[in-house]
Motif scaffolding. Sequence first.
Motif, PDB file in Angstrom:
ATOM      1  N   ILE A   1       0.817  -1.216   0.000  1.00  0.00           N
ATOM      2  CA  ILE A   1       0.000   0.000   0.000  1.00  0.00           C
ATOM      3  C   ILE A   1       0.853   1.270   0.000  1.00  0.00           C
ATOM      4  O   ILE A   1       0.515   2.254  -0.647  1.00  0.00           O
ATOM      5  CB  ILE A   1      -1.021   0.004   1.155  1.00  0.00           C
ATOM      6  CG1 ILE A   1      -2.088   1.068   0.902  1.00  0.00           C
ATOM      7  CG2 ILE A   1      -0.342   0.174   2.498  1.00  0.00           C
ATOM      8  CD1 ILE A   1      -3.312   0.920   1.766  1.00  0.00           C
ATOM      9  N   THR A   2       1.987   1.258   0.685  1.00  0.00           N
ATOM     10  CA  THR A   2       2.837   2.460   0.703  1.00  0.00           C
ATOM     11  C   THR A   2       3.675   2.571  -0.565  1.00  0.00           C
ATOM     12  O   THR A   2       4.117   3.656  -0.917  1.00  0.00           O
ATOM     13  CB  THR A   2       3.756   2.459   1.935  1.00  0.00           C
ATOM     14  OG1 THR A   2       4.530   1.269   1.944  1.00  0.00           O
ATOM     15  CG2 THR A   2       2.947   2.572   3.213  1.00  0.00           C
ATOM     16  N   THR A   3       3.886   1.460  -1.257  1.00  0.00           N
ATOM     17  CA  THR A   3       4.682   1.470  -2.487  1.00  0.00           C
ATOM     18  C   THR A   3       3.825   1.777  -3.711  1.00  0.00           C
ATOM     19  O   THR A   3       4.163   2.636  -4.521  1.00  0.00           O
ATOM     20  CB  THR A   3       5.379   0.110  -2.689  1.00  0.00           C
ATOM     21  OG1 THR A   3       6.089  -0.216  -1.509  1.00  0.00           O
ATOM     22  CG2 THR A   3       6.318   0.146  -3.866  1.00  0.00           C
TER      23      THR A   3
ATOM     24  N   GLY B   1       0.460   2.578  -3.608  1.00  0.00           N
ATOM     25  CA  GLY B   1      -0.640   3.487  -3.328  1.00  0.00           C
ATOM     26  C   GLY B   1      -1.924   2.735  -3.023  1.00  0.00           C
ATOM     27  O   GLY B   1      -2.060   1.537  -3.281  1.00  0.00           O
ATOM     28  N   PHE B   2      -2.869   3.454  -2.454  1.00  0.00           N
ATOM     29  CA  PHE B   2      -4.127   2.881  -1.994  1.00  0.00           C
ATOM     30  C   PHE B   2      -4.914   2.238  -3.130  1.00  0.00           C
ATOM     31  O   PHE B   2      -5.389   1.113  -3.011  1.00  0.00           O
ATOM     32  CB  PHE B   2      -4.959   3.975  -1.315  1.00  0.00           C
ATOM     33  CG  PHE B   2      -6.264   3.499  -0.761  1.00  0.00           C
ATOM     34  CD1 PHE B   2      -6.334   3.001   0.525  1.00  0.00           C
ATOM     35  CD2 PHE B   2      -7.420   3.553  -1.521  1.00  0.00           C
ATOM     36  CE1 PHE B   2      -7.545   2.562   1.045  1.00  0.00           C
ATOM     37  CE2 PHE B   2      -8.624   3.120  -1.013  1.00  0.00           C
ATOM     38  CZ  PHE B   2      -8.685   2.620   0.277  1.00  0.00           C
TER      39      PHE B   2
ATOM     40  N   SER C   1      -3.130  -1.022  -4.675  1.00  0.00           N
ATOM     41  CA  SER C   1      -3.025  -2.132  -3.726  1.00  0.00           C
ATOM     42  C   SER C   1      -4.400  -2.660  -3.322  1.00  0.00           C
ATOM     43  O   SER C   1      -4.583  -3.869  -3.173  1.00  0.00           O
ATOM     44  CB  SER C   1      -2.218  -1.727  -2.500  1.00  0.00           C
ATOM     45  OG  SER C   1      -2.879  -0.732  -1.771  1.00  0.00           O
TER      46      SER C   1
ATOM     47  N   ASN D   1      -5.175  11.736   4.809  1.00  0.00           N
ATOM     48  CA  ASN D   1      -4.076  11.282   3.973  1.00  0.00           C
ATOM     49  C   ASN D   1      -4.056   9.765   3.866  1.00  0.00           C
ATOM     50  O   ASN D   1      -3.974   9.065   4.871  1.00  0.00           O
ATOM     51  CB  ASN D   1      -2.738  11.764   4.530  1.00  0.00           C
ATOM     52  CG  ASN D   1      -2.600  13.259   4.436  1.00  0.00           C
ATOM     53  OD1 ASN D   1      -3.168  13.886   3.552  1.00  0.00           O
ATOM     54  ND2 ASN D   1      -1.860  13.837   5.361  1.00  0.00           N
TER      55      ASN D   1
ATOM     56  N   PRO E   1      -2.039   6.658   1.453  1.00  0.00           N
ATOM     57  CA  PRO E   1      -0.878   6.537   0.554  1.00  0.00           C
ATOM     58  C   PRO E   1      -1.317   6.528  -0.909  1.00  0.00           C
ATOM     59  O   PRO E   1      -2.210   5.786  -1.296  1.00  0.00           O
ATOM     60  CB  PRO E   1      -0.263   5.193   0.937  1.00  0.00           C
ATOM     61  CG  PRO E   1      -1.076   4.610   2.018  1.00  0.00           C
ATOM     62  CD  PRO E   1      -2.215   5.498   2.304  1.00  0.00           C
TER      63      PRO E   1
ATOM     64  N   ASN F   1       1.887  12.370  -5.652  1.00  0.00           N
ATOM     65  CA  ASN F   1       1.633  13.354  -4.599  1.00  0.00           C
ATOM     66  C   ASN F   1       0.475  14.291  -4.940  1.00  0.00           C
ATOM     67  O   ASN F   1       0.244  15.259  -4.232  1.00  0.00           O
ATOM     68  CB  ASN F   1       2.895  14.177  -4.325  1.00  0.00           C
ATOM     69  CG  ASN F   1       3.960  13.360  -3.649  1.00  0.00           C
ATOM     70  OD1 ASN F   1       3.656  12.415  -2.928  1.00  0.00           O
ATOM     71  ND2 ASN F   1       5.218  13.700  -3.905  1.00  0.00           N
TER      72      ASN F   1
END
Length: 190
Positions: free
Chosen positions: A120-122, A124-125, A128, A180, A182, A186
């Motif tokens: 999820i952090t790699t 994105g939401f 993933s 926020n 992930p 950005n």
Amino acid sequence: MTEHSISAAGAPGDAPPEPGAGNVPAARAQLLVGIGVLLTAAALAWGALAIPASAGYGGVGPNFLPWLVSGVLGLCGVFLVWESLSGGFRELDAGGGAGRADKGAFAWVSAGLLLNAALITTLGFIVSCTLCYLLAVQGLRRAAGQPAAGSLRTWGQDLVTGLLISAPVFWAFTQFLAINLPGLTNTGWL
């Protein structure tokens, strides 16, 4: 009178036996369920003690919801224990489903959840969660014995459905609620 009601009750006109009546292992298991719910409520209440009680918006503090949930869960636990001690859970349907767990389906669903947590952090939401949906639905389709579960068309439909669920959720949280999550970029849109 139907054939099913005759066979389930024994003779025509006999009432079906109450689930759990006279069944000591079932009553013991039901009591353990009630105790487990009570212990969960106690753990939630213990966790709520660590949350500050200062009143926030509308006079309600951040510990209100945990206390409410633990109270309602505790009440449910008391009723479950009372039911199990007073003759067992009444009007309990017979167990359904397969006699054995489907290990392949469990592996598909587990892979979806674990990959979602890991990526999820790699990725994105959106990506993933779409992957999680795709793998979990494949597991459920295979457990249900759907013949088209492995077809390319089904994979494509599940991929699109996963995107149609995860993208609006992401946008609602990031754009409208300013929470926020992930993302892949950005910008707050991916």
